[in-house]
Design an enzyme around this catalytic site. Sequence first.
Site, PDB file in Angstrom:
ATOM      1  N   GLU A 118       0.885  -1.239  -0.030  1.00 55.52           N
ATOM      2  CA  GLU A 118       0.033  -0.048   0.076  1.00 55.52           C
ATOM      3  C   GLU A 118       0.701   1.235   0.007  1.00 55.52           C
ATOM      4  O   GLU A 118       1.908   1.220   0.674  1.00 55.52           O
ATOM      5  CB  GLU A 118      -0.911   0.202   1.219  1.00 55.52           C
ATOM      6  CG  GLU A 118      -1.626  -1.031   1.630  1.00 55.52           C
ATOM      7  CD  GLU A 118      -2.147  -0.912   3.070  1.00 55.52           C
ATOM      8  OE1 GLU A 118      -3.086  -1.965   3.423  1.00 55.52           O
ATOM      9  OE2 GLU A 118      -2.055  -0.138   3.678  1.00 55.52           O
ATOM     10  N   CYS A 131       3.163   8.258   1.677  1.00 55.81           N
ATOM     11  CA  CYS A 131       3.494   7.268   2.658  1.00 55.81           C
ATOM     12  C   CYS A 131       3.926   6.103   1.952  1.00 55.81           C
ATOM     13  O   CYS A 131       2.962   5.661   1.071  1.00 55.81           O
ATOM     14  CB  CYS A 131       2.684   7.191   3.642  1.00 55.81           C
ATOM     15  SG  CYS A 131       2.959   5.608   4.860  1.00 55.81           S
ATOM     16  N   CYS A 138       5.832  -7.815   6.798  1.00 55.98           N
ATOM     17  CA  CYS A 138       7.000  -7.476   7.632  1.00 55.98           C
ATOM     18  C   CYS A 138       7.259  -8.247   8.630  1.00 55.98           C
ATOM     19  O   CYS A 138       6.597  -9.085   9.021  1.00 55.98           O
ATOM     20  CB  CYS A 138       6.577  -6.126   8.375  1.00 55.98           C
ATOM     21  SG  CYS A 138       7.756  -5.297   9.492  1.00 55.98           S
ATOM     22  N   CYS A 142       5.454  -6.781  15.136  1.00 54.82           N
ATOM     23  CA  CYS A 142       4.971  -5.901  16.391  1.00 54.82           C
ATOM     24  C   CYS A 142       3.226  -6.221  16.590  1.00 54.82           C
ATOM     25  O   CYS A 142       2.518  -6.112  15.721  1.00 54.82           O
ATOM     26  CB  CYS A 142       5.188  -4.544  16.273  1.00 54.82           C
ATOM     27  SG  CYS A 142       6.753  -4.121  15.899  1.00 54.82           S
ATOM     28  N   CYS A 145       0.406  -3.822  15.326  1.00 54.49           N
ATOM     29  CA  CYS A 145       0.418  -3.429  13.786  1.00 54.49           C
ATOM     30  C   CYS A 145      -0.251  -4.658  12.807  1.00 54.49           C
ATOM     31  O   CYS A 145       0.247  -5.771  12.803  1.00 54.49           O
ATOM     32  CB  CYS A 145       1.872  -3.236  13.223  1.00 54.49           C
ATOM     33  SG  CYS A 145       2.200  -3.056  11.389  1.00 54.49           S
ATOM     34  N   GLY A 193       6.378  -2.577   6.135  1.00 57.42           N
ATOM     35  CA  GLY A 193       7.867  -3.190   6.084  1.00 57.42           C
ATOM     36  C   GLY A 193       8.783  -2.145   6.847  1.00 57.42           C
ATOM     37  O   GLY A 193       8.222  -1.412   7.318  1.00 57.42           O
ATOM     38  N   GLU A 194       9.721  -3.051   7.261  1.00 53.45           N
ATOM     39  CA  GLU A 194      10.879  -2.272   8.102  1.00 53.45           C
ATOM     40  C   GLU A 194      11.880  -1.940   7.079  1.00 53.45           C
ATOM     41  O   GLU A 194      12.889  -2.765   6.672  1.00 53.45           O
ATOM     42  CB  GLU A 194      11.265  -3.533   9.333  1.00 53.45           C
ATOM     43  CG  GLU A 194      12.569  -2.979   9.921  1.00 53.45           C
ATOM     44  CD  GLU A 194      12.621  -1.572  10.545  1.00 53.45           C
ATOM     45  OE1 GLU A 194      11.549  -1.319  11.066  1.00 53.45           O
ATOM     46  OE2 GLU A 194      13.512  -0.888  10.317  1.00 53.45           O
ATOM     47  N   SER A 227      11.501   5.555   9.028  1.00 53.64           N
ATOM     48  CA  SER A 227      10.987   5.080  10.261  1.00 53.64           C
ATOM     49  C   SER A 227      11.450   3.507  10.563  1.00 53.64           C
ATOM     50  O   SER A 227      11.309   2.816   9.714  1.00 53.64           O
ATOM     51  CB  SER A 227       9.343   5.173  10.393  1.00 53.64           C
ATOM     52  OG  SER A 227       8.786   4.856  11.472  1.00 53.64           O
ATOM     53  N   SER A 250      10.547   3.978  16.405  1.00 54.07           N
ATOM     54  CA  SER A 250       9.198   3.427  16.846  1.00 54.07           C
ATOM     55  C   SER A 250       9.420   3.190  18.267  1.00 54.07           C
ATOM     56  O   SER A 250       9.715   1.757  18.260  1.00 54.07           O
ATOM     57  CB  SER A 250       8.760   2.647  15.945  1.00 54.07           C
ATOM     58  OG  SER A 250       8.211   3.147  14.587  1.00 54.07           O
ATOM     59  N   LEU A 251       9.311   3.871  19.163  1.00 53.05           N
ATOM     60  CA  LEU A 251       9.740   3.379  20.300  1.00 53.05           C
ATOM     61  C   LEU A 251       8.534   2.716  21.261  1.00 53.05           C
ATOM     62  O   LEU A 251       8.670   1.604  21.829  1.00 53.05           O
ATOM     63  CB  LEU A 251      10.098   4.753  21.329  1.00 53.05           C
ATOM     64  CG  LEU A 251      10.992   4.320  22.576  1.00 53.05           C
ATOM     65  CD1 LEU A 251      12.169   3.467  22.242  1.00 53.05           C
ATOM     66  CD2 LEU A 251      11.162   5.747  23.575  1.00 53.05           C
ATOM     67  N   HIS A 252       7.300   3.323  21.268  1.00 50.99           N
ATOM     68  CA  HIS A 252       6.223   2.856  21.926  1.00 50.99           C
ATOM     69  C   HIS A 252       6.076   2.490  23.385  1.00 50.99           C
ATOM     70  O   HIS A 252       5.150   1.972  23.971  1.00 50.99           O
ATOM     71  CB  HIS A 252       5.639   1.500  21.016  1.00 50.99           C
ATOM     72  CG  HIS A 252       5.484   2.067  19.638  1.00 50.99           C
ATOM     73  ND1 HIS A 252       4.708   3.120  19.357  1.00 50.99           N
ATOM     74  CD2 HIS A 252       5.856   1.372  18.602  1.00 50.99           C
ATOM     75  CE1 HIS A 252       4.908   3.143  17.856  1.00 50.99           C
ATOM     76  NE2 HIS A 252       5.382   2.205  17.661  1.00 50.99           N
ATOM     77  N   ASN A 326      -4.335   2.936  16.116  1.00 52.65           N
ATOM     78  CA  ASN A 326      -5.408   2.648  15.112  1.00 52.65           C
ATOM     79  C   ASN A 326      -5.659   1.040  15.103  1.00 52.65           C
ATOM     80  O   ASN A 326      -4.839   0.470  14.750  1.00 52.65           O
ATOM     81  CB  ASN A 326      -4.691   2.741  13.804  1.00 52.65           C
ATOM     82  CG  ASN A 326      -5.725   2.730  12.636  1.00 52.65           C
ATOM     83  OD1 ASN A 326      -6.966   2.529  12.713  1.00 52.65           O
ATOM     84  ND2 ASN A 326      -5.399   2.775  11.270  1.00 52.65           N
ATOM     85  N   CYS A 369      -1.639   1.412   7.916  1.00 54.50           N
ATOM     86  CA  CYS A 369      -1.081   0.291   8.836  1.00 54.50           C
ATOM     87  C   CYS A 369      -1.172  -1.043   8.027  1.00 54.50           C
ATOM     88  O   CYS A 369      -1.442  -1.876   9.090  1.00 54.50           O
ATOM     89  CB  CYS A 369      -1.744   0.676  10.073  1.00 54.50           C
ATOM     90  SG  CYS A 369      -1.135   2.074  10.901  1.00 54.50           S
TER      91      CYS A 369
END
Length: 376
Positions: A118, A131, A138, A142, A145, A193-194, A227, A250-252, A326, A369
């Site tokens: 996407e 984006c 991925c 996580c 996600c 993806g990472e 990111s 991306s700490l979270h 989300n 996402c």
Amino acid sequence: MDVSTASQSGAPAPGQLTFVAPRRAKPARHLADLTMAERRAAVAELGEKPFRADQLSRHYFEKLNGDPRLMTDLPAAAREKFATALFPTLLTSVREMTTDAGTTRKTLWRLFDGALVESVLMRYTDRTTMCVSSQAGCGMNCPFCATGQAGLTRNMTTAEIVEQVVAGARALAANQVPGGPGRVSNVVFMGMGEPLANYKAVVGAVRRMVEPAPEGLGISARGITVSTVGLVPAIGKLADEGLPVTLALSLHAPDDELRDTLVPINTRWKVAEVLDAAWDYAARTKRRVSIEYALIKDINDQEWRADLLGKLIKNKLVHVNLIPLNPTPGSKWTASRPEDERAFVRRLEFHGVPVTVRDTRGREIDGACGQLAAAE
Ligand code: SAH
């Protein structure tokens, strides 16, 4: 969890962290995969004059034309040759969804091998952001996600990444997005993806984006954000590239106990290590690092965690981006209560940390996402 032994062949076991993408066929080479020197060599290999590479580049990166059959300043015989050798079809639009009166537009793309990815175009008054996805699926797993749930299918190529931006640029140039003809000013690697797990292709794509036209798209590196979950060695390598792109981490969670579960790569590189890598990146690139923090109700949104986060990052070249979660379909997690979100912001501000809450653009079309591809 052992992340180093992800198998080279075959599909990775579900729930396993995968660094090494499954070995899959790659799409045919595209002009956007190549540096200017490589384009000249490729053109020469086809028995054409090297300056044709400059013409092809102007068509693709400046006029956003990806079909040599329409490049009427090329000899007719060469057009077909270039089409086959340098302009394979990489992305096919499967579905388009728009919202915000047409200024947010999400596209589901099918790649040559059937993999789905996407991209999202978001037009604001002062900028337009694309984006983009960097992998089909991925491997970082996580749990909040949507992309993470399906695992990694394969890495995308440089040209597959660039084509997402070109498609957006084309729609803007053709006046298909409300607001008049426009251009892409920003790119964020926040789709599927990472990016740092597909390092070479991503850096190649960033180079194509920042190279001045006609060599590339001529987008300012300052407008590009990579990111990452925090692959520490790759963050160091990125700082060496001399590309002053913004790093988003991306700490979270500010504590290892919780981050181990929300961002499983934390079992390999801890909060302290990944923050050190981020400060090193900021020092070397002079770019403010963005800390991404999805606020999840009663999971990571406690005031004490905001306090701990504030203490860890105060007085650094940093900015915190809070993202209301989300929720993915079937998830037991949801976004924080408004009062908890406000308290979280206040606590960070108390420590003098710049913080914004991300707007939830495109939520009605499943954000960016991975939810559209997951639903397909
Ligand atoms: N793999 C990279 C980039 C892709 S995701 C990374 O993790 O940074 C881009 C951002 O969206 C990341 O900060 C990610 O954690 C966040 N994200 C993923 N799923 C989300 C969800 N359901 N709600 C809110 N943010 C989410």
